[in-house]
Design a protein around this motif. Structure first.
Motif, mmCIF file in Angstrom:
data_model
loop_
_atom_site.group_PDB
_atom_site.id
_atom_site.type_symbol
_atom_site.label_atom_id
_atom_site.label_comp_id
_atom_site.label_asym_id
_atom_site.label_seq_id
_atom_site.Cartn_x
_atom_site.Cartn_y
_atom_site.Cartn_z
ATOM 1 N N ALA A 200 42.807 167.615 62.343
ATOM 2 C CA ALA A 200 41.744 167.138 61.416
ATOM 3 C C ALA A 200 40.252 167.466 61.748
ATOM 4 O O ALA A 200 39.952 167.648 62.987
ATOM 5 N N LYS A 201 39.686 167.581 60.640
ATOM 6 C CA LYS A 201 38.138 167.823 60.747
ATOM 7 C C LYS A 201 37.128 166.487 60.623
ATOM 8 O O LYS A 201 37.751 165.728 59.579
ATOM 9 N N LEU A 202 36.010 166.644 60.816
ATOM 10 C CA LEU A 202 35.379 165.231 60.230
ATOM 11 C C LEU A 202 35.333 165.146 59.137
ATOM 12 O O LEU A 202 34.759 166.471 58.362
ATOM 13 N N GLY A 203 35.528 164.407 58.335
ATOM 14 C CA GLY A 203 35.288 163.943 57.026
ATOM 15 C C GLY A 203 36.846 163.991 56.388
ATOM 16 O O GLY A 203 36.898 163.785 54.987
ATOM 17 N N ASP A 204 37.659 164.447 57.008
ATOM 18 C CA ASP A 204 39.225 164.599 56.416
ATOM 19 C C ASP A 204 39.630 162.956 56.336
ATOM 20 O O ASP A 204 39.294 162.143 57.238
ATOM 21 N N LYS A 205 40.699 162.834 55.212
ATOM 22 C CA LYS A 205 41.418 161.641 55.421
ATOM 23 C C LYS A 205 42.640 161.768 56.186
ATOM 24 O O LYS A 205 43.069 162.987 56.466
ATOM 25 N N VAL A 206 42.935 160.844 57.063
ATOM 26 C CA VAL A 206 43.986 160.643 57.917
ATOM 27 C C VAL A 206 44.725 159.569 58.008
ATOM 28 O O VAL A 206 44.437 158.594 57.499
ATOM 29 N N LEU A 207 46.051 159.649 58.526
ATOM 30 C CA LEU A 207 46.979 158.320 58.684
ATOM 31 C C LEU A 207 46.880 158.141 60.110
ATOM 32 O O LEU A 207 47.257 159.095 60.933
ATOM 33 N N VAL A 208 46.497 156.921 60.331
ATOM 34 C CA VAL A 208 46.197 156.477 61.763
ATOM 35 C C VAL A 208 47.135 155.356 62.005
ATOM 36 O O VAL A 208 47.311 154.353 61.241
ATOM 37 N N ALA A 209 47.795 155.477 63.337
ATOM 38 C CA ALA A 209 48.492 154.402 63.683
ATOM 39 C C ALA A 209 47.867 153.463 64.579
ATOM 40 O O ALA A 209 47.093 153.963 65.823
ATOM 41 N N LEU A 210 47.915 152.201 64.545
ATOM 42 C CA LEU A 210 47.305 151.290 65.517
ATOM 43 C C LEU A 210 48.081 151.334 66.950
ATOM 44 O O LEU A 210 49.413 150.950 66.834
ATOM 45 N N LYS A 211 47.461 151.645 68.144
ATOM 46 C CA LYS A 211 48.450 151.529 69.241
ATOM 47 C C LYS A 211 47.959 150.155 70.206
ATOM 48 O O LYS A 211 48.880 150.188 70.700
ATOM 49 N N LYS A 212 46.684 149.953 70.140
ATOM 50 C CA LYS A 212 46.383 148.853 70.986
ATOM 51 C C LYS A 212 45.241 147.961 70.390
ATOM 52 O O LYS A 212 44.263 148.735 70.187
ATOM 53 N N TRP A 213 45.326 146.865 70.373
ATOM 54 C CA TRP A 213 44.221 145.955 70.086
ATOM 55 C C TRP A 213 44.540 144.375 70.479
ATOM 56 O O TRP A 213 45.049 143.730 69.920
ATOM 57 N N SER A 214 44.226 144.247 71.782
ATOM 58 C CA SER A 214 44.403 143.065 72.385
ATOM 59 C C SER A 214 43.432 141.719 72.101
ATOM 60 O O SER A 214 43.857 140.742 72.329
ATOM 61 N N SER A 215 42.107 142.177 71.827
ATOM 62 C CA SER A 215 41.287 141.367 71.795
ATOM 63 C C SER A 215 40.312 141.642 70.989
ATOM 64 O O SER A 215 39.821 142.970 70.462
ATOM 65 N N GLY B 220 43.672 153.733 68.135
ATOM 66 C CA GLY B 220 44.424 154.313 67.299
ATOM 67 C C GLY B 220 44.870 155.771 67.649
ATOM 68 O O GLY B 220 44.458 156.321 68.512
ATOM 69 N N GLU B 221 46.049 156.292 66.904
ATOM 70 C CA GLU B 221 46.253 157.562 67.067
ATOM 71 C C GLU B 221 46.643 158.364 65.610
ATOM 72 O O GLU B 221 47.409 157.722 64.851
ATOM 73 N N ILE B 222 45.959 159.711 65.471
ATOM 74 C CA ILE B 222 46.065 160.187 64.129
ATOM 75 C C ILE B 222 47.461 160.784 64.139
ATOM 76 O O ILE B 222 48.098 161.345 64.879
#
Length: 718
Positions: A172-187, A194-196
């Motif tokens: 991925a390059k800056l400005g690209d559309k990506v699909l990102v997965a949430l990995k952790k958000w506890s608070s 996230g992870e691309i």
């Protein structure tokens, strides 16, 4: 099963229960005890329900804690619908949504004032835990801030960007559309991690916007190989064997009326005289259940999809194209199988009786709405056109009876987007909800209600379309808003008063906007295993029967009506298809908005700005809120964009007045505007006045009144 148990455990009247008592409450036999223990144990871990000694189940949650599904607005405010359907909706302020995303199942701690039984306002609370994520993958744009990388999500309801690892070279390059997965958000105090998962391409690349919608909402046009194999075995034509136990209606004057670009024709009808003062109306619906058997690979995939999704540039069908556009579609001049609802109706539109049977038809003509309207507006030249005229007259009488019975006129203007070969907007077309549309709607409503009533008599498990009565507090808030505009407004809990209000709004310059505001104050329609009434249509029994090609609910109803085998939990399937319907609605909205925002951004870049007629919907201290019906969008004219004068807001009169020239802006004014700023991330549009088509407030009053009258006529339903 899980939803049923939670409903029982979350009821305020619930007391600790033995498994035997739970079995009885859930309508299960003693042999189902092993199936009950497993989900109860899982719920105990996830939601605080626990099994105690002597095989007893109880709800261990504090009384001030409630579980439910949260909906979050673009402004960040949340609304939680508790798992207990009898409980009130809970309001969550933007700063109390915690780590919840729209659609998540959450646990809410009620605020102190909401715990008392005497509170007259809606309960409020704070999200204290996310129990189940509706979605864990999102689409966004890769950005860099200092030495860190983030994905700014396309969903305007999520303001927090996801922090991601620096992308590897060539990815991925800056400005690209990506699909990102949430990995952790506890608070909520932390940054979501996230992870691309996939790089979709440059944000402005051809087709990337629609691929983003597909990934965001987990939509796929591809079908599994086993599904396509089953479809191939079904063949492509109606066979002699298919005609067993069917009423032959191939000689009847059956026609279809659909949008010009439609390919999946679910419904058809014929209308013939049945004696003096009586009509025989046959509503034919595609017999999908004849081909799609319960439990088959096609059926499982259709159930998973739950409905077709109509994006601005493509259709994501519920059924493979060989079925949806061909074998099941009621195409003209070929034999097709149907389920028929036959009515005997008086000249005045009163239904005397109805019957239901399997049939075969041979449609004589396929009309688009435009073609049907052209026939209706001119003298008939053949028997089919004469039938269409008669159908239009009868439908108008049926509609009149429905409105008199309390049904609301919920028709709102729509804009159809036409794209060019590059996927860019080439034309915006206002969809006129004319007599041809109303004709089909009335016949379909009639069939849906008739089937629902018959299912109630049969007492067979099935699905129902439910529209609950609106929340009294929301109606009160809306009533206050309407009265601010000087419009008389009665008790809106009575549909008769709503009808009176709609008539007044029809005569008011700002009426179309206020009517849409009423729609937003209502509860969302949903599917349910029991008939709970339909507020908007003022019907005690209502279901969906008329679109089995594109809605799984209708397929289930077909099977129920004709006693076909299907082993499904109606409560679970109702929840699933309601959720998928909402998912498709969001995807369809996003696909339109992406094209519209890109269209307006291009005008800024080329400086070829098109002028639009807008309606002033609110005057604020920072500018003028407007509604642009041609675009189907709302926007703002900030005072900073008005260079011709210095405007001052008068809150008492709800107007803005220019200090030097005295020009006024007030509610209901029409103004000509051009785009000034597009903020896709915040879903915000700023406009300014068109320099070449500006209408002067100093024009004679009679002239202004005529123009407003013309606008009202244009917005009035046919």
């Amino acid at each position: 099963m899980k939803h049923s148990i939670m409903t029982v455990l979350n009821k305020r009247s619930h007391k600790p229960s033995h498994f035997n008592q739970l079995l009885t409450t859930l309508g299960l036999r003693q042999t189902a005890e092993p199936q009950l223990k497993a989900p109860t144990a899982k719920l105990g871990k996830a939601h605080g329900s626990r099994a105690i000694k002597q095989n007893t189940s109880t709800n261990a949650q504090d009384k001030n804690r409630v579980t439910g599904r949260i909906q979050i607005t673009a402004q960040g405010r949340g609304f939680v619908q508790p798992d207990n359907p009898d409980a009130e909706e809970i309001v969550i302020s933007a700063c109390q949504t915690g780590t919840a995303f729209n659609g998540d199942r959450v646990q809410v701690k009620l605020s102190a004032h909401s715990q008392g039984s005497r509170s007259n306002s809606r309960p409020t609370g704070a999200v204290v835990a996310v129990l189940e994520r509706k979605r864990t993958k999102f689409v966004g744009t890769l950005e860099r801030r200092d030495s860190s990388y983030f994905v700014v999500l396309d969903d305007s309801r999520i303001s927090q960007p996801f922090q991601v690892a620096p992308p590897k070279k060539g990815r991925a390059k800056l400005g690209d559309k990506v699909l990102v997965a949430l990995k952790k958000w506890s608070s909520a105090r932390d940054i979501p991690q996230g992870e691309i998962m996939e790089t979709l391409g440059p944000a402005n690349g051809k087709g990337v916007d629609m691929v983003g919608v597909l990934r965001q909402y987990d939509l796929s046009a591809e079908f599994p190989p086993e599904v396509l194999k089953e479809v191939k075995r079904l063949g492509s034509t109606v066979t002699k064997k298919d005609l067993t136990d069917r009423t032959d209606c191939r000689s009847h004057p059956v026609i279809t009326i659909d949008p010009a670009d439609a390919k999946d024709f679910d419904d058809a009808f014929s209308l013939t005289r049945a004696g003096k003062g009586r009509w025989k109306l046959c509503v034919h619906i595609a017999d999908v259940s004849h081909y799609v058997k319960a439990g088959s690979a096609i059926d499982k995939e259709a159930q998973l999809r739950a409905n077709s999704t109509y994006l601005v540039d493509r259709v994501i069908p519920m059924l493979p194209e060989a079925l949806s556009n061909h074998l099941c579609s009621l195409m003209p001049h070929v034999d097709r199988l149907t389920k028929c609802v036959e009515f005997l109706i008086t000249d005045e539109g009163k239904v005397l009786r109805s019957s239901f049977y399997a049939a075969v038809i041979h449609s004589k003509q396929r009309y688009s709405y435009e073609q049907a309207m052209d026939v209706i507006e001119n003298d008939p030249s053949n028997p089919l056109e004469q039938m269409l005229h008669s159908a239009n007259t009868l439908a108008a009488k049926i509609r009149r009876r429905r409105i008199q019975a309390g049904s609301l006129d919920m028709d709102f203007p729509e804009t159809k987007i036409h794209l060019d070969a590059e996927g860019k907007i080439k034309k915006l077309e206002a969809v006129d909800y004319d007599a041809s549309h109303q004709l089909i709607e009335e016949f379909m409503l009639l069939a849906n209600e008739s089937v629902a009533r018959h299912l109630q008599k049969l007492k067979r498990p099935s699905l129902h379309r439910v529209h609950e009565e609106p929340d009294c507090e929301r109606l009160a808030e809306y009533r206050t808003e309407v009265r601010k505009h000087g419009i008389q407004c009665g008790d809106l809990t009575k549909t008769s008063e709503v009808q009176k209000l709609f008539k007044r709004l029809h005569e008011h310059p700002i009426g179309p906007v206020l009517k849409i505001g009423f729609l937003r104050s209502l509860m969302k329609a949903r599917y349910a295993a029991k008939p709970e009434g339909h507020y908007g249509l003022a019907k005690t029994f209502y279901t969906h029967f008329t679109s089995p090609i594109r809605r799984y609910a209708d397929l289930v109803v077909h099977r129920s009506l004709f006693g076909e085998t299907q082993e499904i939990n109606m409560e679970d399937i109702a929840l699933h298809i309601t959720d998928k319907e909402s998912n498709s609605t969001d995807a369809e909205r996003d696909s339109k908005n992406l094209k519209l925002y890109s269209f307006l951004s291009a005008q800024l870049e080329t400086k070829e700005r098109q002028a639009y007629t807008a309606l002033v919907t609110e005057v604020r201290n920072i500018g003028i809120s407007i509604s642009v019906s041609e675009l189907g969008l709302k926007g703002m004219i900030p005072f900073s964009q008005l260079k011709d004068d210095f405007y001052q807001f008068d809150p008492a009169k709800n107007i803005a007045r220019g200090q030097r020239q005295g020009r006024l802006f007030k509610l209901g004014d029409e103004v000509q505007v051009v785009i000034a700023k597009v903020d896709s991330d915040k879903q915000r549009l700023d406009f300014t006045l068109s320099s070449n088509k500006r209408r002067s407030e100093r024009a004679p009053r009679k002239r202004r009144a005529r123009k407003r009258g013309a606008k009202r006529a244009a917005l009035a339903p046919a």
